[in-house]
Each structure stands twice: as structure tokens, then as C-alpha cells.
Design an enzyme around this catalytic site. Structure first.
Site, PDB file in Angstrom:
ATOM      1  N   PRO A  33     -12.260   0.397  -1.069  1.00  0.00           N
ATOM      2  CG  PRO A  33     -11.276   0.193  -3.164  1.00  0.00           C
ATOM      3  CD  PRO A  33     -12.260   1.018  -2.404  1.00  0.00           C
TER       4      PRO A  33
ATOM      5  CE1 TYR B  61      -2.666  -3.335   1.738  1.00  0.00           C
ATOM      6  CE2 TYR B  61      -4.274  -1.709   1.007  1.00  0.00           C
ATOM      7  CZ  TYR B  61      -3.964  -3.001   1.388  1.00  0.00           C
ATOM      8  OH  TYR B  61      -4.952  -3.955   1.431  1.00  0.00           O
TER       9      TYR B  61
ATOM     10  CE1 TYR C 220      -5.206  -4.848   4.632  1.00  0.00           C
ATOM     11  CE2 TYR C 220      -4.493  -7.091   5.090  1.00  0.00           C
ATOM     12  CZ  TYR C 220      -4.751  -6.072   4.185  1.00  0.00           C
ATOM     13  OH  TYR C 220      -4.559  -6.287   2.837  1.00  0.00           O
TER      14      TYR C 220
END
Ligand code: APR
Ligand code: PHB
Length: 397
Positions: free
Chosen positions: A296, A204, A388
Site C-alpha cells: 500500500p 510518510y 504518485y
């Protein structure tokens, strides 16, 4: 008119409808699924690919975990890139041993469709004009048209598993629903390619040019994304332009080793947060995207659908086995507690990782500093990691 009767009528054969159908079927509760599209259309939609432990367990419980367990990739961590820096979020160590599974939604859907076929449970594809009726009565039913004929499906309960654009939510009187929504001023341009992943974990990346994500479907297939303005057109993005822009947003150590290749699929998805309350109306229950959407960034959409399915399945099991009909009233409040936590996490990850054009210079620095603080502090990494891997499912007592 053709008539049919079942216990639970399910609208929509996406992951929510199929998984609910499989769990109910295994428990001896009859279902019929009514789906607008063809099986091929449902199967080929490309969506997310990160499964929380809770969803992995639920798929195994439903008896559809075999291929996932051999072909899925267990990931014990992911990377956060900030400019040239890379920080490892060690999910396993930070959560006392939890991990996530990389296994595409297309594969989950394929496994569920195959299992439903083996089970011999009915799915009516290419049904048009699907409408739920009598949700506030003891005898709800669903009508639809198929092959030029009108059908009526009588049932005890209706599960609205028909996604964000579905008919179930839209059939609830608007004055009984409260809508919460945020639309973000950007989308994600995603490509799928048969190239080796740039890293063995997901990356990310926050970058001044915009967010980027390096994900994968397997060790030979990648799924990469770029933050783009909401009005961007996919036709303006050649493969070459995509790869060049992606490299600019990654730390050079990754950009230098990135393998590019022709895209198999390329599309732009808008980013939205959306919740409707309550998630039920009489004998109809909204499940998954029909009730909520997350951006998302935290990979929560599919996983939230699975936790709704788990809640509804466990309630229906107690209703049919033990007559515990009072539990039905609790469906929405139980789901919403977990939904809102995932909404918060997805919104927060989105705001820390993306660039917002309309942000003033101060807000921009604050969000950079927030990400740096969280990834550089053990407490911060723990907070990211426990969300997460997925917050626990609530038990149905
Ligand atoms: N009548 C019948 N079926 C319908 C109707 C309708 N009016 N409207 C939509 N459908 C079908 C769609 O064609 C689709 O197959 O309902 C299904 C809904 O599937 P999804 O949109 O995939 O929603 P869901 O099953 O809740 O899946 C969870 O979370 O974040 C996402 O990517 C994730 O798609 C996944 C979702
Ligand atoms: C994906 O692989 O499509 C994916 C992975 C992680 C995300 C979002 C999407 O956060």
C-alpha cells in the site's frame, strides 16, 4: 436450475466490478454482478483512500462523482519525514498541475452501489460456489448457488473482478499463467479514529523503529499506520500503545501536536507484490486485485483497479459498437504495461521507507541514502510525484 442471460457477467461487487458495471450500463451494455458477500460486508470493508486524477475522472465519467467532488479533499502534495526532517513533495508544482483526491474506498463503493440501484441493474449478493465455465468457447457462462437454488448466467464475456482470493484467476489452468510474487517481512497495523489529522497533508515517515503513515479520510477522521513484524497480533496493540509508538516515529514537531483518541477500527494487513500474466483467458478478463496486488505504500491498489476497468470498458465499447473483437486480445498487454510500472513504484517506495530486519548494515544505509537523494533533488521529487499522481492511461485506438 434458474437461468439468466446478460452481455457481461461480472464476478465480484468490489470497486472494480461496480465501476465496470456502471460504465457498461451507461453505455447500454447489460451486466449482472454475482457477489459472494452481503451488501453490508462489501460496503464496510476499510481499505485505501487516495484517488489519482485518472480514477477521479473515470468516476465522474461513470456519473458517480458528485459526492466525491463535494466531500473529497484535493491534496496538492504530501510530506516525507526522515527522522526529525520533513520534506514537502509538491505534487501540483512537480507535475504541471496534477493533484490527488482523498476519498475513502468505502465512500466510492457506497456511491457505486447507490448508482447501480438507481440504474436498476442486477447484483446477486450472497451467491456461493460461483464458477466460470466455457471461457475458451463462444458461449461462456457462470454458475452459482443462491437461496438454495442453482443458477446459470449465460453471457458474451466474463469479468473476473473478484479480488485476490477470488475464483476467476483460480479457474484458469495453472500452466497457462505466470505468477510473479514478493511477500514482505512485515505488515501494516492500521487504525481509524475520529481525530483531526496531524497535518493537512499525508505524512510518510521513515524511522529507525519502522515506517509510519499519517493519512486521513476527512478533516475529522484519521487513518494512521505503523509498520509491524508479520507475526504481530492486533490484540497486543492497545490504542495507547499504538499512539505512543506512532509519536516515536514522527518528527517531534508533529508528535507534539498529534491528537489521539479511541480507535474505531484496528487491523493488520500483510504487504505483498503479486502479478499474474496474462490477465485474460479466452472470454474471461481479470480486473483489479484478481490479477495484481501492490503493497500500500504508494496508494496504487485501487487506482490500478480503475485503470484496468477503464481499459476493459473502452475495449468492450468498441467491441459492441464497432465489432472490433480483435481488441480483446490486447487487454492483458495494455493493462500489464501500466500494472508493472505501478508495481515498480510501490515496491520502490516500500523499500525506501521501511526498515528490513534482514538487511545488512550496508543495504540499510543505501536505502536511507536513496530516500534522501530522491527527496532532496528536484529530479528525484519529480520522479516520485509523477508516479504518485498516476501515470497516464493508454488510449484504446
Ligand atoms: N464469488 C463471488 N464474489 C467473490 C468471490 C467469489 N468466489 N471471491 C471474492 N468475491 C468478491 C469479494 O467478496 C469482493 O466483494 O469480489 C470482490 C472483490 O473486491 P476487492 O477485493 O475489493 O477487489 P477489487 O474490486 O479489484 O478492488 C480493488 O484494490 O488494492 C485494492 O483496496 C483496494 O480493494 C481494492 C482493490
Ligand atoms: C490510506 O489512507 O489508507 C492510505 C493512504 C496512502 C497510502 C496507503 C493507504 O499510501
Amino acid at each position: 436450475m434458474k437461468t439468466l442471460k446478460t452481455q457481461v457477467a461480472i464476478i465480484g461487487a468490489g470497486p472494480s466490478g461496480l465501476l465496470l458495471g456502471q460504465l457498461l450500463h451507461n453505455a447500454g451494455i447489460a451486466t449482472v454482478i454475482v457477489e459472494r458477500q452481503t451488501p453490508a460486508y462489501v460496503q464496510e470493508r476499510i481499505r485505501a483512500g487516495v484517488l489519482e486524477q485518472g480514477m477521479v475522472d473515470l468516476l465522474r465519467q461513470a456519473g458517480v462523482g458528485q459526492r466525491m467532488d463535494t466531500e473529497g479533499l484535493v491534496h496538492a502534495g504530501f510530506q516525507v519525514a526522515l527522522g526529525e526532517r520533513q520534506v514537502h513533495i509538491d505534487l501540483h508544482a512537480l507535475t504541471g498541475g496534477k493533484t490527488v483526491m482523498i476519498y475513502g474506498q468505502t465512500e466510492v463503493t457506497r456511491d457505486l452501489m447507490a448508482a447501480r440501484q438507481v440504474a436498476g441493474a442486477l447484483t446477486l449478493y450472497e451467491a456461493s460456489n460461483v464458477v466460470p465455465h466455457g471461457m475458451k468457447s463462444a458461449e461462456p457462462f457462470v454458475t452459482f448457488e443462491k437461496d438454495g437454488e442453482t443458477w446459470r448466467l449465460d453471457c458474451d464475456y466474463i469479468a473476473g473482478c473478484d479480488g485476490f482470493h477470488g475464483v476467476a484467476r483460480q479457474s484458469i489452468p495453472a500452466d497457462t499463467l505466470k505468477v510473479f510474487e514478493r511477500v514482505y517481512p512485515f505488515g501494516w497495523l492500521g487504525i481509524l479514529a475520529d481525530t483531526p489529522p496531524v497535518h493537512d497533508e499525508l505524512v510518510y515517515a521513515r524511522h529507525a523503529r519502522g515506517f509510519a503513515l499519517c493519512s486521513m479520510r476527512s478533516t475529522t477522521r484519521t487513518r494512521y499506520y505503523l509498520q509491524v513484524p508479520s507475526n504481530e497480533k492486533v490484540e497486543d496493540w492497545s490504542d495507547q500503545r499504538f499512539w505512543e509508538e506512532l509519536k516515536l516515529r514522527l518528527p517531534s514537531a508533529l508528535a507534539d501536536t498529534l491528537v489521539s483518541g479511541p480507535s474505531i477500527e484496528k487491523s493488520i494487513a500483510p504487504l505483498r507484490s503479486f502479478v499474474v500474466e496474462p490477465m485474460q483467458y479466452g472470454r474471461m478478463f481479470l480486473v483489479g486485485d484478481a490479477a495484481h496486488i501492490v503493497p500500500p505504500t504508494g496508494a496504487k491498489g485501487l487506482n490500478l483497479a480503475a485503470s484496468d476497468v477503464s481499459t476493459l470498458f473502452n475495449i468492450l465499447l468498441k467491441v459492441y459498437r464497432d465489432g472490433r473483437t480483435e481488441l480483446l486480445e490486447k487487454y492483458s498487454e495494455i493493462c500489464l504495461r501500466r500494472v508493472w510500472k505501478a508495481e515498480r513504484f510501490s515496491w520502490w517506495m516500500t523499500s525506501m521507507l521501511h526498515t528490513f530486519d534482514d538487511n545488512d548494515a550496508f543495504s540499510q544505509r543505501i536505502s536511507e541514502s536513496e530516500l534522501e537523494y530522491f527527496v532532496d533533488s528536484e529530479a528525484g521529487r519529480k520522479t516520485i510525484a509523477e508516479n504518485y499522481v498516476g501515470l497516464p492511461y493508454e488510449a484504446i485506438e
